[in-house]
Design a protein around this motif. Structure first.
Motif, PDB file in Angstrom:
ATOM      1  N   SER A 147      13.030  27.828   5.479  1.00  0.00           N
ATOM      2  CA  SER A 147      12.084  28.038   4.294  1.00  0.00           C
ATOM      3  C   SER A 147      10.954  27.261   4.386  1.00  0.00           C
ATOM      4  O   SER A 147       9.992  27.436   3.656  1.00  0.00           O
ATOM      5  N   ASN A 148      10.920  26.421   5.610  1.00  0.00           N
ATOM      6  CA  ASN A 148       9.523  25.612   5.782  1.00  0.00           C
ATOM      7  C   ASN A 148       8.334  26.635   6.063  1.00  0.00           C
ATOM      8  O   ASN A 148       7.493  26.399   5.590  1.00  0.00           O
ATOM      9  N   LYS A 149       8.861  27.526   6.752  1.00  0.00           N
ATOM     10  CA  LYS A 149       7.679  28.891   7.082  1.00  0.00           C
ATOM     11  C   LYS A 149       7.479  29.321   5.626  1.00  0.00           C
ATOM     12  O   LYS A 149       6.306  29.921   5.348  1.00  0.00           O
ATOM     13  N   TYR A 150       8.313  29.455   4.723  1.00  0.00           N
ATOM     14  CA  TYR A 150       8.038  30.097   3.184  1.00  0.00           C
ATOM     15  C   TYR A 150       6.904  29.270   2.639  1.00  0.00           C
ATOM     16  O   TYR A 150       5.963  29.760   2.145  1.00  0.00           O
ATOM     17  N   TYR A 151       7.077  27.883   2.759  1.00  0.00           N
ATOM     18  CA  TYR A 151       6.190  26.952   1.983  1.00  0.00           C
ATOM     19  C   TYR A 151       4.742  26.990   2.701  1.00  0.00           C
ATOM     20  O   TYR A 151       3.748  26.795   2.138  1.00  0.00           O
ATOM     21  N   LEU A 152       4.931  27.003   3.890  1.00  0.00           N
ATOM     22  CA  LEU A 152       3.540  27.321   4.683  1.00  0.00           C
ATOM     23  C   LEU A 152       2.840  28.609   4.388  1.00  0.00           C
ATOM     24  O   LEU A 152       1.776  28.679   3.965  1.00  0.00           O
ATOM     25  N   TYR A 153       3.660  29.585   4.181  1.00  0.00           N
ATOM     26  CA  TYR A 153       3.380  30.859   3.622  1.00  0.00           C
ATOM     27  C   TYR A 153       2.541  30.730   2.346  1.00  0.00           C
ATOM     28  O   TYR A 153       1.413  31.647   2.085  1.00  0.00           O
ATOM     29  N   LEU A 154       2.977  29.895   1.401  1.00  0.00           N
ATOM     30  CA  LEU A 154       2.422  29.843   0.128  1.00  0.00           C
ATOM     31  C   LEU A 154       1.160  28.870   0.138  1.00  0.00           C
ATOM     32  O   LEU A 154       0.564  28.588  -0.849  1.00  0.00           O
ATOM     33  N   GLY A 155       0.906  28.240   1.330  1.00  0.00           N
ATOM     34  CA  GLY A 155      -0.366  27.775   1.446  1.00  0.00           C
ATOM     35  C   GLY A 155      -0.223  25.989   1.123  1.00  0.00           C
ATOM     36  O   GLY A 155      -1.063  25.402   1.146  1.00  0.00           O
ATOM     37  N   GLY A 156       1.106  25.545   1.264  1.00  0.00           N
ATOM     38  CA  GLY A 156       1.326  24.096   1.139  1.00  0.00           C
ATOM     39  C   GLY A 156       0.682  23.346   2.539  1.00  0.00           C
ATOM     40  O   GLY A 156       0.958  23.807   3.419  1.00  0.00           O
ATOM     41  N   LYS A 157       0.576  22.175   2.104  1.00  0.00           N
ATOM     42  CA  LYS A 157       0.047  21.097   3.198  1.00  0.00           C
ATOM     43  C   LYS A 157       1.026  20.191   3.389  1.00  0.00           C
ATOM     44  O   LYS A 157       1.607  19.636   2.075  1.00  0.00           O
ATOM     45  N   VAL A 158       1.294  19.757   4.567  1.00  0.00           N
ATOM     46  CA  VAL A 158       2.454  18.713   4.685  1.00  0.00           C
ATOM     47  C   VAL A 158       1.687  17.426   4.565  1.00  0.00           C
ATOM     48  O   VAL A 158       0.800  16.969   5.315  1.00  0.00           O
ATOM     49  N   VAL A 197       7.173  16.714   3.308  1.00  0.00           N
ATOM     50  CA  VAL A 197       6.557  16.590   1.893  1.00  0.00           C
ATOM     51  C   VAL A 197       5.617  17.487   1.751  1.00  0.00           C
ATOM     52  O   VAL A 197       4.521  17.230   2.171  1.00  0.00           O
ATOM     53  N   PHE A 198       5.626  18.717   1.319  1.00  0.00           N
ATOM     54  CA  PHE A 198       4.470  19.657   1.107  1.00  0.00           C
ATOM     55  C   PHE A 198       3.608  19.042  -0.385  1.00  0.00           C
ATOM     56  O   PHE A 198       4.460  18.870  -1.592  1.00  0.00           O
ATOM     57  N   VAL A 199       2.580  19.527  -0.572  1.00  0.00           N
ATOM     58  CA  VAL A 199       1.721  19.352  -1.598  1.00  0.00           C
ATOM     59  C   VAL A 199       0.803  20.325  -1.840  1.00  0.00           C
ATOM     60  O   VAL A 199       0.282  21.009  -0.842  1.00  0.00           O
ATOM     61  N   TRP A 200       0.537  20.651  -3.101  1.00  0.00           N
ATOM     62  CA  TRP A 200      -0.280  21.708  -3.305  1.00  0.00           C
ATOM     63  C   TRP A 200      -1.402  21.329  -4.857  1.00  0.00           C
ATOM     64  O   TRP A 200      -0.800  20.664  -5.414  1.00  0.00           O
ATOM     65  N   ASN A 201      -2.558  21.779  -4.898  1.00  0.00           N
ATOM     66  CA  ASN A 201      -3.121  21.513  -6.201  1.00  0.00           C
ATOM     67  C   ASN A 201      -2.488  22.822  -7.205  1.00  0.00           C
ATOM     68  O   ASN A 201      -2.607  23.736  -6.742  1.00  0.00           O
ATOM     69  N   LEU A 202      -2.067  22.399  -8.184  1.00  0.00           N
ATOM     70  CA  LEU A 202      -1.194  23.320  -9.226  1.00  0.00           C
ATOM     71  C   LEU A 202      -1.957  24.302  -9.484  1.00  0.00           C
ATOM     72  O   LEU A 202      -1.489  25.344  -9.546  1.00  0.00           O
ATOM     73  N   ALA A 203      -3.293  24.231  -9.759  1.00  0.00           N
ATOM     74  CA  ALA A 203      -4.151  25.556 -10.044  1.00  0.00           C
ATOM     75  C   ALA A 203      -4.129  26.378  -8.996  1.00  0.00           C
ATOM     76  O   ALA A 203      -4.260  27.689  -9.124  1.00  0.00           O
ATOM     77  N   ASP A 204      -4.356  25.751  -7.776  1.00  0.00           N
ATOM     78  CA  ASP A 204      -4.419  26.661  -6.597  1.00  0.00           C
ATOM     79  C   ASP A 204      -3.284  27.552  -6.222  1.00  0.00           C
ATOM     80  O   ASP A 204      -3.168  28.707  -6.017  1.00  0.00           O
ATOM     81  N   ILE A 205      -1.871  26.813  -6.291  1.00  0.00           N
ATOM     82  CA  ILE A 205      -0.568  27.655  -6.227  1.00  0.00           C
ATOM     83  C   ILE A 205      -0.446  28.471  -7.007  1.00  0.00           C
ATOM     84  O   ILE A 205       0.058  29.632  -7.097  1.00  0.00           O
ATOM     85  N   LYS A 231      -2.469  30.347  -8.818  1.00  0.00           N
ATOM     86  CA  LYS A 231      -3.539  31.449  -8.391  1.00  0.00           C
ATOM     87  C   LYS A 231      -3.019  32.293  -7.247  1.00  0.00           C
ATOM     88  O   LYS A 231      -2.915  33.269  -7.055  1.00  0.00           O
ATOM     89  N   THR A 232      -2.701  31.703  -6.389  1.00  0.00           N
ATOM     90  CA  THR A 232      -1.874  32.212  -4.997  1.00  0.00           C
ATOM     91  C   THR A 232      -0.767  33.078  -5.446  1.00  0.00           C
ATOM     92  O   THR A 232      -0.625  34.103  -4.976  1.00  0.00           O
ATOM     93  N   LEU A 233       0.066  32.333  -6.239  1.00  0.00           N
ATOM     94  CA  LEU A 233       1.431  33.171  -6.879  1.00  0.00           C
ATOM     95  C   LEU A 233       0.851  34.510  -7.522  1.00  0.00           C
ATOM     96  O   LEU A 233       1.555  35.302  -7.449  1.00  0.00           O
ATOM     97  N   ASN A 234       0.018  34.406  -8.321  1.00  0.00           N
ATOM     98  CA  ASN A 234      -0.487  35.482  -9.264  1.00  0.00           C
ATOM     99  C   ASN A 234      -1.146  36.649  -7.984  1.00  0.00           C
ATOM    100  O   ASN A 234      -0.682  37.746  -8.302  1.00  0.00           O
ATOM    101  N   ASP A 235      -1.832  36.027  -7.320  1.00  0.00           N
ATOM    102  CA  ASP A 235      -2.576  37.100  -6.269  1.00  0.00           C
ATOM    103  C   ASP A 235      -1.339  37.735  -5.517  1.00  0.00           C
ATOM    104  O   ASP A 235      -1.446  39.014  -5.187  1.00  0.00           O
TER     105      ASP A 235
END
Length: 332
Positions: free
Chosen positions: A131-142, A159-167, A169-173
């Motif tokens: 599942s680590n590959k999945y979070y990287l696929y979603l644009g997460g940064k360690v 420990v992954f982190v995203w800007n909430l607005a960015d994630i 938008k990524t999910l919607n796209d």
């Protein structure tokens, strides 16, 4: 696929899936067959129900009556983020993977937390699991790595982190890029030799539809739809220009429709709402409106409109959790 709150009596479904994934997906990374079902169920029930200075949510996904997965989130620890939400759980049954369900589950919960003003998403995930590959696929940064010892075995965690607005938008796209057959929202289907149905569109397409409908309505009502055709938007502001409430109305067919009515909680119960609605009604009458109508949910303010002279003419009660939608009107 329905994604909704998991009730206490359904939490065992989440626990059973968690144990299944722990013993399958995490095999070789953590010690398997070490989770006590009853203890985990008791913990999860306590986690979601006990009163903390926190916001905690668990949503489940249902394909008809079949449980397909769940997601859980809460406010992140300060050491991870000052204004973050932590994705505490995300588990999807194997037969529902690669169908966009993970994307939908994450979106269902981060959309809600964004409303509360959170700006980051945090995820703890075992470094060596797939599942680590999945979070990287979603644009997460360690952001960092830590060592945890579940059941006594040291295991590296990213420990992954995203800007909430960015994630978001990524999910919607991602949903709009994925076709419906694979759990997305994209449609492009040929109906006959010259017509297709599709989700592909531009601003011009949107304007074309809205203008076409508006023109049709005006012509069919011989212009009555346009009467009086003004917006009545009244705002409550403090002396330092802070907006603390508003009533936002459209007028058409000699009617005033109350689209938005809101007052900051600190200023409720002081009569400002009645003043707003009375002033809006006065303006509407001056421009020729003969009645007003609106709708409100049972957890909002049907009682307020009734006190202002509105009468209920219909109730929609098909929402979950006993929520009802009231439709109200008032003749001037």
């Amino acid at each position: 696929m329905l994604i909704r709150k998991l009730y206490d009596e359904e939490l065992y479904k989440a626990v059973d899936l968690l144990i299944e994934c722990w013993n399958d997906d995490y095999r070789g990374v953590v010690l398997t067959n070490t989770i006590d079902r009853e203890e985990k169920l008791k913990y999860l029930t306590s986690w979601i129900n006990e009163k903390y200075d926190d916001i905690r949510r668990i949503y489940g996904a249902f394909d008809g009556e079949k449980f397909a997965g769940f997601v859980g989130a809460s406010i992140a620890e300060r050491e991870d983020s000052d204004d973050g939400v932590e994705l505490s759980y995300l588990f999807v049954k194997r037969e529902y993977r690669r169908r966009g369900l993970g994307i939908k589950l994450i979106k269902s919960i981060v959309d809600e937390f964004k409303v509360y003003g959170f700006r980051e998403l945090i995820v703890y995930n075992w470094h060596e699991v797939s599942s680590n590959k999945y979070y990287l696929y979603l644009g997460g940064k360690v952001k960092k790595q830590v060592v945890q010892s579940p059941k006594g075995k040291d295991t590296l965690v990213d420990v992954f982190v995203w800007n909430l607005a960015d994630i978001i938008k990524t999910l919607n796209d991602m949903l709009y890029a994925r076709d419906v057959q694979h759990g997305g929202l994209h449609v492009k289907k040929k109906l006959d030799e010259s017509i297709i149905i599709t989700t592909d569109c531009s601003n011009d397409d949107y304007d074309c539809v809205c203008k076409g409908l508006f023109k049709h309505n005006v012509m069919k009502t011989e212009g009555v739809l346009r009467k009086p055709g003004i917006d009545i938007n009244l705002y409550l502001k403090t002396s330092d220009e802070e907006t603390i409430g508003a009533i936002l109305c459209d007028t058409f067919n000699y009617c005033m429709y109350i689209d938005v009515m809101w007052i900051n909680e600190k200023y409720r119960g002081k009569g400002y709402g009645r003043i707003l609605i009375t002033e809006a009604e006065r303006m509407a009458r001056e421009y020729g409106c003969i009645f007003a109508h609106t709708c409100t949910f049972s957890y909002q303010s049907p009682w307020f409109y009734k006190r202002c002279g509105y009468e209920v003419f219909s109730i929609l009660d098909d929402y979950p959790d006993g929520i009802k939608q009231y439709f109200l009107k008032k003749r001037f």
